[in-house]
Design an enzyme around this catalytic site. Structure first.
Site, PDB file in Angstrom:
ATOM      1  N   HIS A 171       0.837  -1.210   0.000  1.00  0.00           N
ATOM      2  CA  HIS A 171       0.000   0.000   0.000  1.00  0.00           C
ATOM      3  C   HIS A 171       0.873   1.263   0.000  1.00  0.00           C
ATOM      4  O   HIS A 171       0.553   2.246  -0.671  1.00  0.00           O
ATOM      5  CB  HIS A 171      -0.889   0.033   1.245  1.00  0.00           C
ATOM      6  CG  HIS A 171      -1.879  -1.077   1.330  1.00  0.00           C
ATOM      7  ND1 HIS A 171      -1.743  -2.123   2.204  1.00  0.00           N
ATOM      8  CD2 HIS A 171      -3.029  -1.305   0.647  1.00  0.00           C
ATOM      9  CE1 HIS A 171      -2.764  -2.948   2.072  1.00  0.00           C
ATOM     10  NE2 HIS A 171      -3.566  -2.485   1.125  1.00  0.00           N
ATOM     11  N   LYS A 217      -1.068  -6.751  -7.994  1.00  0.00           N
ATOM     12  CA  LYS A 217      -1.260  -8.065  -7.356  1.00  0.00           C
ATOM     13  C   LYS A 217      -2.710  -8.522  -7.560  1.00  0.00           C
ATOM     14  O   LYS A 217      -2.972  -9.688  -7.807  1.00  0.00           O
ATOM     15  CB  LYS A 217      -0.940  -7.998  -5.872  1.00  0.00           C
ATOM     16  CG  LYS A 217      -0.818  -9.382  -5.282  1.00  0.00           C
ATOM     17  CD  LYS A 217      -0.960  -9.357  -3.800  1.00  0.00           C
ATOM     18  CE  LYS A 217      -1.997 -10.329  -3.415  1.00  0.00           C
ATOM     19  NZ  LYS A 217      -3.137  -9.943  -2.754  1.00  0.00           N
ATOM     20  N   SER A 231       0.519  -9.122   1.230  1.00  0.00           N
ATOM     21  CA  SER A 231      -0.941  -9.085   1.250  1.00  0.00           C
ATOM     22  C   SER A 231      -1.402  -9.036   2.693  1.00  0.00           C
ATOM     23  O   SER A 231      -0.770  -9.644   3.578  1.00  0.00           O
ATOM     24  CB  SER A 231      -1.494 -10.352   0.582  1.00  0.00           C
ATOM     25  OG  SER A 231      -2.856 -10.504   0.897  1.00  0.00           O
TER      26      SER A 231
END
Ligand code: PAF
Length: 283
Positions: A37, A151, A187
């Site tokens: 992020h 992703k 993730s």
């Protein structure tokens, strides 16, 4: 960093920035932020003068109620990270603010075709939820650009199609997947993995790399996919799918004649991991 759940305050701030000649980049998230992020934010900063992020665990995109309940919510740490990255405004709405009439009465956005395959087939309604919330967020933030991780390859393609179909004036930037040194894609879902599972998890990407190599060498795509699934399933994974598709439209690829993408989803313990690998066919 301004933090608000209030849509009127958000719109007023965006309007003030626009009047001052600022450009706006947007990074929508569901929180529980990791380096992936933060890389989106870093990319956003290169491309606009004001950065807006959002954190909203979107109930419309969860097909499994337990998954929604258990999704990690770490607002305080997330805020600190966004402040450190120089984000200007964080929008943190509640489900009641985003869906005041409830989910069943909510107008939705659906991108046909591409939403029903791969993860869309395994998680019915998921991409409708994504397309709807991203449209709502875009309407509130009116960003010049918005950054999404590659992703979530299929999500990115759904959003690109939606923006084109609905003539939304926002440029979509796909930002490369950030990986652990083991190759495992970063993730939020990696947080569900036990220490033992974390040692097995990198196999997903390794298997995809082997598959890409074999296809480039001219091996049969169908046979190599079966081998890849067998390798995963023998090592504690429960494979949902491994597919080789054309990278641009995600249609089925039977020969390596243009850019391809391997897409995979597999359960490991409580986590459903997804990953992808784009590659060129051999010359
Ligand atoms: O990728 C995500 O985190 C979410 O699907 C998104 C794009 C923020 C929509 O809720």
């Amino acid at each position: 960093m301004i933090t608000t759940e209030n849509t009127a305050q958000l719109r007023a701030q965006i309007k003030a920035w626009r009047l001052a000649g600022e450009t706006i980049a947007f990074v929508p998230t569901m929180g529980n932020l990791h380096l992936g992020h933060l890389t989106l934010v870093a990319e956003a900063k290169k491309r606009a003068t004001k950065i807006v992020a959002s954190i909203f665990v979107n109930p419309m995109q969860f097909d499994n109620p337990n998954d929604l309940t258990n999704y990690p919510r770490t607002l305080e740490q997330d805020s600190e990270q966004l402040i450190a990255q120089g984000v200007d405004l964080l929008f943190t709405p509640t489900p009641e603010i985003m869906y005041p009439k409830g989910l069943d009465a909510q107008t939705f956005v659906e991108v046909p075709g591409i939403s029903d395959i791969l993860c869309g087939a395994s998680r019915p309604g998921h991409f409708r939820g994504v397309a709807t919330i991203v449209t709502k967020l875009f309407n509130l933030v009116t960003p010049d650009i918005a950054c999404f991780g590659t992703k979530d390859y299929q999500q990115l393609q759904v959003i690109r199609a939606m923006v084109e179909d609905l003539s939304i004036d926002t440029e979509i930037i796909g930002v490369e997947t950030v990986r652990e040194s083991s190759g495992l894609a970063k993730s939020s879902r990696n947080g569900y993995l036990t220490a033992d599972e974390l040692t097995v998890a990198p196999l997903l990407y390794q298997v995809m790399q082997q598959l890409a190599k074999a296809v480039k060498q001219g091996e049969s795509i169908t046979e190599q996919i079966s081998l890849a699934i067998a390798r995963l399933d023998v090592s504690d994974f429960t494979t949902d799918y491994v597919k080789v598709r054309y990278a641009d439209d995600l249609t089925n690829a039977t020969t390596a004649d243009r850019q391809l993408v391997i897409l995979a989803a597999a359960f490991l313990g409580k986590a459903r991991l997804i990953d992808n690998l784009v590659f060129e066919p051999s010359a």
